[in-house]
Design a protein around this motif. Structure first.
Motif, PDB file in Angstrom:
ATOM      1  N   TRP A 188      -8.952   1.075   0.959  1.00 47.25           N
ATOM      2  CA  TRP A 188      -7.969   1.925   0.277  1.00 47.25           C
ATOM      3  C   TRP A 188      -8.651   2.723  -0.824  1.00 47.25           C
ATOM      4  N   ASP A 189      -8.358   4.018  -0.880  1.00 47.60           N
ATOM      5  CA  ASP A 189      -9.002   4.898  -1.863  1.00 47.60           C
ATOM      6  C   ASP A 189      -7.993   5.828  -2.536  1.00 47.60           C
ATOM      7  N   SER A 190      -6.785   5.341  -2.805  1.00 48.17           N
ATOM      8  CA  SER A 190      -5.744   6.069  -3.537  1.00 48.17           C
ATOM      9  C   SER A 190      -5.129   7.209  -2.747  1.00 48.17           C
ATOM     10  N   ARG A 191      -5.340   7.253  -1.431  1.00 50.55           N
ATOM     11  CA  ARG A 191      -4.759   8.341  -0.653  1.00 50.55           C
ATOM     12  C   ARG A 191      -3.877   7.853   0.498  1.00 50.55           C
ATOM     13  N   VAL A 192      -3.727   6.564   0.636  1.00 57.41           N
ATOM     14  CA  VAL A 192      -2.907   5.994   1.716  1.00 57.41           C
ATOM     15  C   VAL A 192      -1.778   5.183   1.101  1.00 57.41           C
ATOM     16  N   ASP A 193      -0.559   5.405   1.567  1.00 56.65           N
ATOM     17  CA  ASP A 193       0.564   4.663   0.998  1.00 56.65           C
ATOM     18  C   ASP A 193       1.146   3.623   1.944  1.00 56.65           C
ATOM     19  N   SER A 194       0.692   3.589   3.206  1.00 57.47           N
ATOM     20  CA  SER A 194       1.176   2.555   4.125  1.00 57.47           C
ATOM     21  C   SER A 194       0.121   2.251   5.180  1.00 57.47           C
ATOM     22  N   ILE A 195      -0.039   0.969   5.449  1.00 62.77           N
ATOM     23  CA  ILE A 195      -0.962   0.481   6.489  1.00 62.77           C
ATOM     24  C   ILE A 195      -0.125  -0.303   7.482  1.00 62.77           C
ATOM     25  N   ILE A 196      -0.010   0.194   8.696  1.00 65.63           N
ATOM     26  CA  ILE A 196       0.855  -0.410   9.701  1.00 65.63           C
ATOM     27  C   ILE A 196      -0.023  -1.088  10.750  1.00 65.63           C
ATOM     28  N   PHE A 197       0.211  -2.367  10.989  1.00 67.87           N
ATOM     29  CA  PHE A 197      -0.648  -3.153  11.869  1.00 67.87           C
ATOM     30  C   PHE A 197       0.183  -3.843  12.943  1.00 67.87           C
ATOM     31  N   SER A 198      -0.518  -4.313  13.968  1.00 65.60           N
ATOM     32  CA  SER A 198       0.107  -5.121  15.025  1.00 65.60           C
ATOM     33  C   SER A 198      -0.770  -6.333  15.286  1.00 65.60           C
ATOM     34  N   PRO A 199      -0.168  -7.497  15.471  1.00 67.40           N
ATOM     35  CA  PRO A 199      -0.957  -8.711  15.723  1.00 67.40           C
ATOM     36  C   PRO A 199      -1.204  -8.926  17.209  1.00 67.40           C
ATOM     37  N   PRO A 254      -6.514  15.017  -0.177  1.00 70.17           N
ATOM     38  CA  PRO A 254      -7.513  14.554  -1.158  1.00 70.17           C
ATOM     39  C   PRO A 254      -7.117  14.816  -2.605  1.00 70.17           C
ATOM     40  N   PHE A 255      -6.174  15.723  -2.819  1.00 76.84           N
ATOM     41  CA  PHE A 255      -5.793  16.069  -4.192  1.00 76.84           C
ATOM     42  C   PHE A 255      -4.616  15.242  -4.705  1.00 76.84           C
ATOM     43  N   GLU A 256      -4.070  14.392  -3.851  1.00 76.07           N
ATOM     44  CA  GLU A 256      -2.956  13.552  -4.265  1.00 76.07           C
ATOM     45  C   GLU A 256      -3.411  12.099  -4.338  1.00 76.07           C
ATOM     46  N   THR A 257      -2.849  11.357  -5.246  1.00 72.80           N
ATOM     47  CA  THR A 257      -3.129   9.924  -5.375  1.00 72.80           C
ATOM     48  C   THR A 257      -1.818   9.163  -5.406  1.00 72.80           C
ATOM     49  N   VAL A 258      -1.869   7.942  -4.948  1.00 72.00           N
ATOM     50  CA  VAL A 258      -0.689   7.080  -4.949  1.00 72.00           C
ATOM     51  C   VAL A 258      -0.998   5.852  -5.791  1.00 72.00           C
ATOM     52  N   VAL A 259       0.039   5.213  -6.271  1.00 72.80           N
ATOM     53  CA  VAL A 259      -0.144   4.080  -7.180  1.00 72.80           C
ATOM     54  C   VAL A 259      -0.088   2.751  -6.448  1.00 72.80           C
ATOM     55  N   GLY A 260      -0.010   2.764  -5.173  1.00 70.81           N
ATOM     56  CA  GLY A 260       0.040   1.520  -4.416  1.00 70.81           C
ATOM     57  C   GLY A 260       0.106   1.794  -2.929  1.00 70.81           C
ATOM     58  N   PHE A 261       0.304   0.755  -2.158  1.00 69.14           N
ATOM     59  CA  PHE A 261       0.376   0.901  -0.712  1.00 69.14           C
ATOM     60  C   PHE A 261       1.238  -0.213  -0.136  1.00 69.14           C
ATOM     61  N   GLU A 262       1.593  -0.033   1.121  1.00 66.06           N
ATOM     62  CA  GLU A 262       2.470  -0.974   1.815  1.00 66.06           C
ATOM     63  C   GLU A 262       1.780  -1.458   3.082  1.00 66.06           C
ATOM     64  N   VAL A 263       1.850  -2.765   3.340  1.00 64.52           N
ATOM     65  CA  VAL A 263       1.283  -3.367   4.553  1.00 64.52           C
ATOM     66  C   VAL A 263       2.439  -3.942   5.360  1.00 64.52           C
ATOM     67  N   GLU A 264       2.608  -3.465   6.595  1.00 59.70           N
ATOM     68  CA  GLU A 264       3.781  -3.891   7.365  1.00 59.70           C
ATOM     69  C   GLU A 264       3.476  -3.974   8.850  1.00 59.70           C
ATOM     70  N   PHE A 265       4.336  -4.752   9.553  1.00 62.22           N
ATOM     71  CA  PHE A 265       4.262  -4.859  11.003  1.00 62.22           C
ATOM     72  C   PHE A 265       4.697  -3.547  11.644  1.00 62.22           C
ATOM     73  N   LEU A 266       4.039  -3.228  12.758  1.00 59.23           N
ATOM     74  CA  LEU A 266       4.453  -2.059  13.518  1.00 59.23           C
ATOM     75  C   LEU A 266       5.784  -2.312  14.207  1.00 59.23           C
ATOM     76  N   SER A 267       5.941  -3.490  14.788  1.00 54.58           N
ATOM     77  CA  SER A 267       7.180  -3.873  15.467  1.00 54.58           C
ATOM     78  C   SER A 267       7.284  -5.382  15.432  1.00 54.58           C
ATOM     79  N   TRP A 268       8.360  -5.918  15.967  1.00 54.67           N
ATOM     80  CA  TRP A 268       8.526  -7.357  15.976  1.00 54.67           C
ATOM     81  C   TRP A 268       7.414  -8.006  16.790  1.00 54.67           C
TER      82      TRP A 268
END
Length: 479
Positions: free
Chosen positions: A248-259, A370-384
């Motif tokens: 994470w480098d202040s440019r992504v606000d959500s990381i969506i993963f699948s197990p 690249p010119f925008e920054t976010v103060v955090g991020f979200e990690v979530e499931f893609l689907s059930w």
């Protein structure tokens, strides 16, 4: 040879009786010998191929269509800042412990990278400044110079419920740096009193939960900040064998993963570890981990290598209760530096994947310019997470026995009873026949002795009577 000839005449093996039949021409018997030998050769070739299949392809992994569960464990989430040291704390530490102001700036640059576990950096600190003593406790020193949890993490939202991040994240030293981990039993217990440890209990998600995510708000915003985000199984410790799913480098606000989870049916325990190519959690006991996993096995392998070479382990590894694994001081760390290549070399470890393991893959993430920054991020499931894989036996002991028996019966007429016949002919029957032959010899000798026996009796009238013992035990009187 007579016993072998008798066996060939009476056995049910195809063509064997023609080899032992002396009434047949020699060339015909030789032809049958070649046929039988060829049949046995083909049988052995096929049986060896079946054995190789049993050793290497005894299991298969496929989609588990019967999987239906309402509770799924949320993955462990480990955040490792690339530079977790606190510059303000380092400045205060240097001003307090150093009198030579000319070398403060140089020492400061070295100490900034202290928590990256750069062994050469530690050696340079000792050589250039004399700031650290040989018996310095490196883990205690690191805690003095690291940024606390509240300096990195502010607010967390898990399944739509808001928490203070430091109430659910625990600090942990890993092979990749100083990190904070959620939903993992692997965290440091020997930490300063200023930290509060949380009791570990695996966090689950349910189909009825409104959110299947963890949302993190950082305590500060810095465009230069980089955080390695590890999404892993809660039973797996973080190490150099795991790669971060995202940096994470202040440019992504959500990381969506699948197990992608894989489990092995209990019947596979009848196979060896090499055959199924995996290890059950309770099959191999590790000294440094509660359960067997590939990462934990590799980590212990490196710990053992360091212990063998230097009689201690680096301070970011956990110490165990029996004090076998003891942390190195600064003086002992020189040995680690000299043998670092041998320590991290995976050859000879022989670690295998666990029979139950889960891999988390990032499917997508939302990235800003690249010119925008976010103060955090979200990690979530893609689907059930309703899809998993099952490893099961497709060629077990019974399959091997049936296959080998069918091949042997087809080509040679061999069966388990044939094996018993062979053992019987050359063990029990040989003994019985030898015993019976010995009894017959004794009987013949007894008869011979009786045949040679004669009795002479003188009568009153001067004549002589000879009594002969005749077979079978008849008596002849001769005057």
């Amino acid at each position: 040879m007579e016993r072998l000839r008798m066996f060939l005449k009476e056995t049910t093996l195809h063509g064997a009786k023609f080899i032992a039949d002396r009434r047949r021409p020699i060339y015909e018997r030789f032809m049958w010998f070649l046929c039988v030998a060829f049949a046995f050769g083909i049988t052995m070739f096929v049986v060896l191929a079946l054995w190789e299949k049993f050793q290497t392809k005894a299991t298969i992994t496929g989609l588990d269509t019967d999987f239906n569960t309402w509770d799924v464990t949320f993955p462990a989430l480990t955040l490792c800042e690339h530079d977790p040291s606190n510059q303000r704390i380092i400045d205060e530490f240097i001003q307090k412990n150093m009198n030579n102001t000319k070398r403060i700036h140089e020492t400061k640059k070295l100490l900034v990278n202290l928590t990256h576990f750069s062994y050469k950096t530690l050696k340079e600190i000792k050589t250039n400044s004399g700031l650290l003593q040989d018996n310095t406790n490196l883990k205690t020193l690191s805690y003095q110079l690291l940024s606390p949890c509240y300096a990195l993490l502010a607010e967390c939202e898990f399944k739509a419920e808001i928490f203070n991040c430091c109430d659910i994240f625990n600090p942990v030293f890993t092979e990749v740096g100083y990190c904070f981990t959620f939903n993992s039993p692997y965290f440091d217990t020997d930490i300063p009193l200023s930290y509060t440890l949380k009791f570990f209990k695996p966090e689950d998600i349910r189909l009825t939960d409104s959110k299947w995510n963890m949302k993190i708000t950082l305590a500060r915003v810095d465009p230069r900040m980089k955080i390695s985000v590890f999404i892993h199984d809660y039973e797996e410790p973080v190490g150099i064998d795991l790669k971060p799913q995202h940096v994470w480098d202040s440019r992504v606000d959500s990381i969506i993963f699948s197990p992608k989870s894989t489990y092995t049916e209990a019947m596979a325990r009848q196979l060896s570890i090499r055959q199924r190519n995996c290890v059950f959690h309770d099959e191999i006991v590790l000294k440094s981990s509660m359960l067997y996993t590939y990462t934990a096995c590799m980590q212990e392998c490196r710990m053992d290598a360091a212990l063998d070479l230097c009689s201690c382990i680096p301070h970011f590894y956990p110490e165990n209760g029996d004090k076998q694994y003891v942390h190195c001081n600064l003086k002992q760390l020189s040995c680690i530096i000299e043998n670092i290549k041998a320590i991290v070399d995976p050859k000879g470890c022989g670690c295998m994947l666990g029979c139950s393991n889960t891999v988390y893959e990032v499917e997508k993430h939302n990235e800003y310019s690249p010119f925008e920054t976010v103060v955090g991020f979200e990690v979530e499931f893609l689907s059930w997470p309703s899809v998993r894989y099952k490893r099961e036996i497709i060629f077990g002991w019974s399959d091997l026995l049936v296959a080998c028996g069918g091949v042997a019966g087809l080509y040679t007429g061999f069966s388990l009873v044939s094996a018993i016949e062979f053992i019987y002919y050359f063990t029990i029957r040989v003994y019985c026949m030898s015993f019976k032959s010995e009894e017959r010899s004794k009987k013949r000798q007894k008869i011979k002795n009786l045949q040679d026996l004669h009795v002479t009796n003188a009568n009153t009238d001067g004549s002589v009577m000879i009594i002969n013992i005749l077979p079978p035990f008849g008596i002849e009187f001769t005057n």
